[in-house]
Design a protein around this motif. Structure first.
Motif, PDB file in Angstrom:
ATOM      1  N   LYS A  17      12.006  -2.284  -1.709  1.00  0.00           N
ATOM      2  CA  LYS A  17      12.248  -1.227  -2.697  1.00  0.00           C
ATOM      3  C   LYS A  17      11.203  -0.128  -2.664  1.00  0.00           C
ATOM      4  CE  LYS A  17      15.107  -3.703  -5.871  1.00  0.00           C
ATOM      5  NZ  LYS A  17      15.564  -3.740  -7.240  1.00  0.00           N
ATOM      6  N   ILE A  18      10.187  -0.279  -1.814  1.00  0.00           N
ATOM      7  CA  ILE A  18       9.189   0.781  -1.674  1.00  0.00           C
ATOM      8  C   ILE A  18       9.704   1.765  -0.629  1.00  0.00           C
ATOM      9  CG2 ILE A  18       6.865   1.346  -0.911  1.00  0.00           C
ATOM     10  CD1 ILE A  18       5.922  -1.252  -2.121  1.00  0.00           C
ATOM     11  N   ILE A  19       9.966   2.969  -1.076  1.00  0.00           N
ATOM     12  CA  ILE A  19      10.495   4.006  -0.191  1.00  0.00           C
ATOM     13  C   ILE A  19       9.360   4.637   0.612  1.00  0.00           C
ATOM     14  CG2 ILE A  19      11.685   6.230  -0.134  1.00  0.00           C
ATOM     15  CD1 ILE A  19      13.061   5.339  -2.769  1.00  0.00           C
ATOM     16  N   ASP A  20       8.263   4.960  -0.084  1.00  0.00           N
ATOM     17  CA  ASP A  20       7.118   5.578   0.580  1.00  0.00           C
ATOM     18  C   ASP A  20       5.853   5.127  -0.137  1.00  0.00           C
ATOM     19  OD1 ASP A  20       5.694   7.169   2.337  1.00  0.00           O
ATOM     20  OD2 ASP A  20       5.961   9.006   1.164  1.00  0.00           O
ATOM     21  N   ILE A  21       4.748   5.083   0.571  1.00  0.00           N
ATOM     22  CA  ILE A  21       3.456   4.722  -0.004  1.00  0.00           C
ATOM     23  C   ILE A  21       2.413   5.631   0.619  1.00  0.00           C
ATOM     24  CG2 ILE A  21       3.073   2.881   1.683  1.00  0.00           C
ATOM     25  CD1 ILE A  21       1.658   1.329  -0.621  1.00  0.00           C
ATOM     26  N   TYR A  22       1.473   6.104  -0.207  1.00  0.00           N
ATOM     27  CA  TYR A  22       0.486   7.047   0.302  1.00  0.00           C
ATOM     28  C   TYR A  22      -0.784   7.014  -0.549  1.00  0.00           C
ATOM     29  CZ  TYR A  22       2.743   9.769  -3.381  1.00  0.00           C
ATOM     30  OH  TYR A  22       3.277  10.172  -4.585  1.00  0.00           O
ATOM     31  N   ALA A  23      -1.890   7.399   0.079  1.00  0.00           N
ATOM     32  CA  ALA A  23      -3.168   7.551  -0.606  1.00  0.00           C
ATOM     33  C   ALA A  23      -3.307   9.016  -0.994  1.00  0.00           C
ATOM     34  CB  ALA A  23      -4.306   7.129   0.308  1.00  0.00           C
ATOM     35  N   LEU A  24      -3.839   9.238  -2.181  1.00  0.00           N
ATOM     36  CA  LEU A  24      -3.917  10.590  -2.703  1.00  0.00           C
ATOM     37  C   LEU A  24      -5.307  10.870  -3.239  1.00  0.00           C
ATOM     38  CD1 LEU A  24      -2.249  13.136  -3.568  1.00  0.00           C
ATOM     39  CD2 LEU A  24      -1.894  11.981  -5.738  1.00  0.00           C
ATOM     40  N   ALA A  76       3.015   4.704  -4.753  1.00  0.00           N
ATOM     41  CA  ALA A  76       4.222   4.305  -4.033  1.00  0.00           C
ATOM     42  C   ALA A  76       5.434   4.922  -4.719  1.00  0.00           C
ATOM     43  CB  ALA A  76       4.358   2.793  -4.003  1.00  0.00           C
ATOM     44  N   LEU A  77       6.395   5.332  -3.914  1.00  0.00           N
ATOM     45  CA  LEU A  77       7.684   5.771  -4.430  1.00  0.00           C
ATOM     46  C   LEU A  77       8.564   4.539  -4.428  1.00  0.00           C
ATOM     47  CD1 LEU A  77       9.521   8.048  -5.389  1.00  0.00           C
ATOM     48  CD2 LEU A  77      10.079   8.499  -3.009  1.00  0.00           C
ATOM     49  N   HIS A  78       8.908   4.072  -5.621  1.00  0.00           N
ATOM     50  CA  HIS A  78       9.614   2.804  -5.804  1.00  0.00           C
ATOM     51  C   HIS A  78      11.072   3.096  -6.151  1.00  0.00           C
ATOM     52  CE1 HIS A  78      10.622  -0.982  -7.956  1.00  0.00           C
ATOM     53  NE2 HIS A  78       9.881  -1.499  -6.997  1.00  0.00           N
ATOM     54  N   LYS A  79      11.980   2.453  -5.428  1.00  0.00           N
ATOM     55  CA  LYS A  79      13.405   2.652  -5.660  1.00  0.00           C
ATOM     56  C   LYS A  79      13.779   2.090  -7.028  1.00  0.00           C
ATOM     57  CE  LYS A  79      16.352   2.073  -2.325  1.00  0.00           C
ATOM     58  NZ  LYS A  79      17.187   1.434  -1.304  1.00  0.00           N
ATOM     59  N   GLU A  83      19.649   3.623 -13.788  1.00  0.00           N
ATOM     60  CA  GLU A  83      19.991   5.041 -13.702  1.00  0.00           C
ATOM     61  C   GLU A  83      18.783   5.974 -13.812  1.00  0.00           C
ATOM     62  OE1 GLU A  83      20.229   3.594 -17.835  1.00  0.00           O
ATOM     63  OE2 GLU A  83      21.323   2.976 -16.085  1.00  0.00           O
ATOM     64  N   THR A  84      17.579   5.440 -13.982  1.00  0.00           N
ATOM     65  CA  THR A  84      16.405   6.297 -14.076  1.00  0.00           C
ATOM     66  C   THR A  84      16.015   6.903 -12.735  1.00  0.00           C
ATOM     67  OG1 THR A  84      14.901   4.433 -13.778  1.00  0.00           O
ATOM     68  CG2 THR A  84      15.452   5.044 -16.044  1.00  0.00           C
ATOM     69  N   GLY A  85      16.448   6.312 -11.663  1.00  0.00           N
ATOM     70  CA  GLY A  85      16.158   6.849 -10.340  1.00  0.00           C
ATOM     71  C   GLY A  85      14.849   6.332  -9.786  1.00  0.00           C
ATOM     72  N   ASP A  86      14.417   6.940  -8.705  1.00  0.00           N
ATOM     73  CA  ASP A  86      13.184   6.521  -8.034  1.00  0.00           C
ATOM     74  C   ASP A  86      11.973   6.932  -8.865  1.00  0.00           C
ATOM     75  OD1 ASP A  86      14.912   5.727  -6.070  1.00  0.00           O
ATOM     76  OD2 ASP A  86      14.567   7.476  -4.805  1.00  0.00           O
ATOM     77  N   GLN A  87      10.945   6.077  -8.873  1.00  0.00           N
ATOM     78  CA  GLN A  87       9.753   6.303  -9.683  1.00  0.00           C
ATOM     79  C   GLN A  87       8.513   6.305  -8.806  1.00  0.00           C
ATOM     80  OE1 GLN A  87       9.801   6.589 -13.158  1.00  0.00           O
ATOM     81  NE2 GLN A  87      12.017   6.603 -12.982  1.00  0.00           N
ATOM     82  N   VAL A  88       7.596   7.214  -9.071  1.00  0.00           N
ATOM     83  CA  VAL A  88       6.291   7.195  -8.419  1.00  0.00           C
ATOM     84  C   VAL A  88       5.395   6.296  -9.264  1.00  0.00           C
ATOM     85  CG1 VAL A  88       4.274   8.535  -7.743  1.00  0.00           C
ATOM     86  CG2 VAL A  88       6.559   9.498  -7.460  1.00  0.00           C
TER      87      VAL A  88
END
Length: 117
Positions: A17-24, A76-79, A83-88
């Protein structure tokens, strides 16, 4: 091979369910937005009941948000499952530069694990 990513024993996120992960690295603008948002949210209840209390709670929220400020985050961008959609989601936060390097390594490891699945 792990199918979940655990964060400090508190939360667990399915790797699928993790679409993307990144360090910021947080910038001044990011800190300012966080400080103002946290201060307004902290003081909202005070303003609802007694306006003078709202100003005091705003100041307290401002100080708390300054004291809890971190320069680096692993996100992480979590699927979304509804209905709330993808969440960071912020997974980890730190003030240390060596942790930022570790966050980048973790992000690369998770991305490479997702590719190999």
């Amino acid at each position: 091979m792990k199918k979940n990513v655990e964060v400090s024993g508190k939360d667990s996120y399915q790797l699928s369910k993790i679409i993307d992960i990144y360090a910021l690295e947080m910038k001044v603008k990011d800190h300012l937005i966080r400080v103002l948002t946290f201060s307004f949210l902290f003081s909202a209840i005070g303003w609802a009941f007694m306006p003078l209390l709202g100003f005091g709670l705003f100041a307290i929220g401002f100080v708390i948000s300054i004291l809890t400020m971190k320069k680096y985050e692993l996100r992480a961008l979590h699927k979304g499952s509804d209905e709330t959609g993808d969440q960071v989601v912020t997974l980890l936060r730190s003030r240390k530069a060596e942790d930022f390097e570790r966050f980048k390594q973790i992000a690369d490891d998770v991305k490479s694990t997702k590719i190999s699945l």
